[in-house]
Design an enzyme around this catalytic site. Structure first.
Site, mmCIF file in Angstrom:
data_model
loop_
_atom_site.group_PDB
_atom_site.id
_atom_site.type_symbol
_atom_site.label_atom_id
_atom_site.label_comp_id
_atom_site.label_asym_id
_atom_site.label_seq_id
_atom_site.Cartn_x
_atom_site.Cartn_y
_atom_site.Cartn_z
ATOM 1 N N GLU A 1 0.840 -1.195 0.000
ATOM 2 C CA GLU A 1 0.000 0.000 0.000
ATOM 3 C C GLU A 1 0.873 1.242 0.000
ATOM 4 O O GLU A 1 1.765 1.370 0.824
ATOM 5 C CB GLU A 1 -0.878 0.015 1.243
ATOM 6 C CG GLU A 1 -1.713 -1.238 1.370
ATOM 7 C CD GLU A 1 -2.726 -1.147 2.492
ATOM 8 O OE1 GLU A 1 -3.121 -0.016 2.834
ATOM 9 O OE2 GLU A 1 -3.098 -2.197 3.017
ATOM 10 N N ILE B 1 0.993 8.521 -1.161
ATOM 11 C CA ILE B 1 1.755 9.515 -1.917
ATOM 12 C C ILE B 1 1.603 10.872 -1.229
ATOM 13 O O ILE B 1 0.486 11.274 -0.880
ATOM 14 C CB ILE B 1 1.230 9.576 -3.375
ATOM 15 C CG1 ILE B 1 1.348 8.185 -4.013
ATOM 16 C CG2 ILE B 1 1.988 10.621 -4.182
ATOM 17 C CD1 ILE B 1 0.443 7.978 -5.196
ATOM 18 N N HIS C 1 1.082 13.900 -1.787
ATOM 19 C CA HIS C 1 0.547 14.853 -2.754
ATOM 20 C C HIS C 1 -0.968 14.824 -2.615
ATOM 21 O O HIS C 1 -1.541 13.767 -2.328
ATOM 22 C CB HIS C 1 0.949 14.432 -4.181
ATOM 23 C CG HIS C 1 0.426 15.352 -5.235
ATOM 24 N ND1 HIS C 1 0.940 16.610 -5.438
ATOM 25 C CD2 HIS C 1 -0.587 15.202 -6.135
ATOM 26 C CE1 HIS C 1 0.271 17.195 -6.431
ATOM 27 N NE2 HIS C 1 -0.659 16.355 -6.865
ATOM 28 N N ARG D 1 11.286 1.044 8.681
ATOM 29 C CA ARG D 1 11.105 0.329 9.959
ATOM 30 C C ARG D 1 10.361 -0.981 9.715
ATOM 31 O O ARG D 1 9.717 -1.143 8.678
ATOM 32 C CB ARG D 1 10.331 1.198 10.964
ATOM 33 C CG ARG D 1 8.901 1.493 10.541
ATOM 34 C CD ARG D 1 8.088 2.081 11.685
ATOM 35 N NE ARG D 1 6.775 2.560 11.258
ATOM 36 C CZ ARG D 1 5.685 1.800 11.220
ATOM 37 N NH1 ARG D 1 5.741 0.522 11.527
ATOM 38 N NH2 ARG D 1 4.527 2.324 10.840
ATOM 39 N N LYS E 1 4.751 -3.302 12.643
ATOM 40 C CA LYS E 1 4.431 -3.661 14.037
ATOM 41 C C LYS E 1 2.976 -3.378 14.356
ATOM 42 O O LYS E 1 2.285 -2.710 13.596
ATOM 43 C CB LYS E 1 5.357 -2.941 15.012
ATOM 44 C CG LYS E 1 5.378 -1.449 14.853
ATOM 45 C CD LYS E 1 6.399 -0.820 15.804
ATOM 46 C CE LYS E 1 6.403 0.676 15.574
ATOM 47 N NZ LYS E 1 7.565 1.348 16.083
#
Ligand code: ADP
Ligand code: MG
Length: 129
Positions: free
Chosen positions: A80, A83, A85, A105, A108
């Site tokens: 997924e 963006i 913008h 990262r 989690k």
């Protein structure tokens, strides 16, 4: 992931509609075949990179989540892209081009929607840098 750009180019599919409605952070979902064909060295997690809109030639920063969205206990892995913008309209069915540049990262779980949202906002700030 090694220090190589990883490109994904495919149509945007409909997801569960949670990004915009619950989080105010829309995430464009790739179809299952993109998820199924990820190279094995691309591990689950949150990444940063760039998105190129073919129609306009514009390039925007983006963050992408690859994984199971543990907060939502998804059964199927997803990719997924949010963006950075503001688009005038949704772009379901259009071709989305992303270049994944680096890892932010691991994925989690969160104990509240607020902590999930603030983690994503932190990811967005990191990705912009
Ligand atoms: P879904 O579950 O169908 O993916 P979302 O609530 O996550 O629904 O919204 C994602 C959709 O919102 C995208 O498919 C796209 O059409 C639209 N959209 C509008 N602005 C953005 C943006 N900045 N980043 C990602 N998707 C966006
Ligand atoms: Mg989405």
């Amino acid at each position: 992931m090694k220090n190589l750009l990883y490109f994904c180019r495919c149509k945007v599919m409909r997801g569960f509609g949670r990004g915009s409605k619950q989080l105010s952070i829309p995430t464009a979902n790739f179809p299952e075949q993109v998820v199924d064909n990820l190279p094995s060295d691309v591990s689950i997690g949150i990444y940063y990179g760039l998105e190129a809109s073919v129609g306009t030639g514009e390039v925007h920063k983006m963050v992408v989540s690859i994984g199971w969205n543990p907060y939502y206990k998804n059964m199927k892995k997803s990719i997924e892209t949010h963006i950075m913008h503001t688009f005038k309209e949704d772009f379901y069915g259009e071709i989305l081009n992303v270049a994944i540049a680096g890892y932010l990262r691991p994925e989690k779980n969160f104990d509240s929607l607020e902590s999930l949202i603030s983690a994503i906002q932190g990811d967005i700030e990191e990705a912009k840098k």
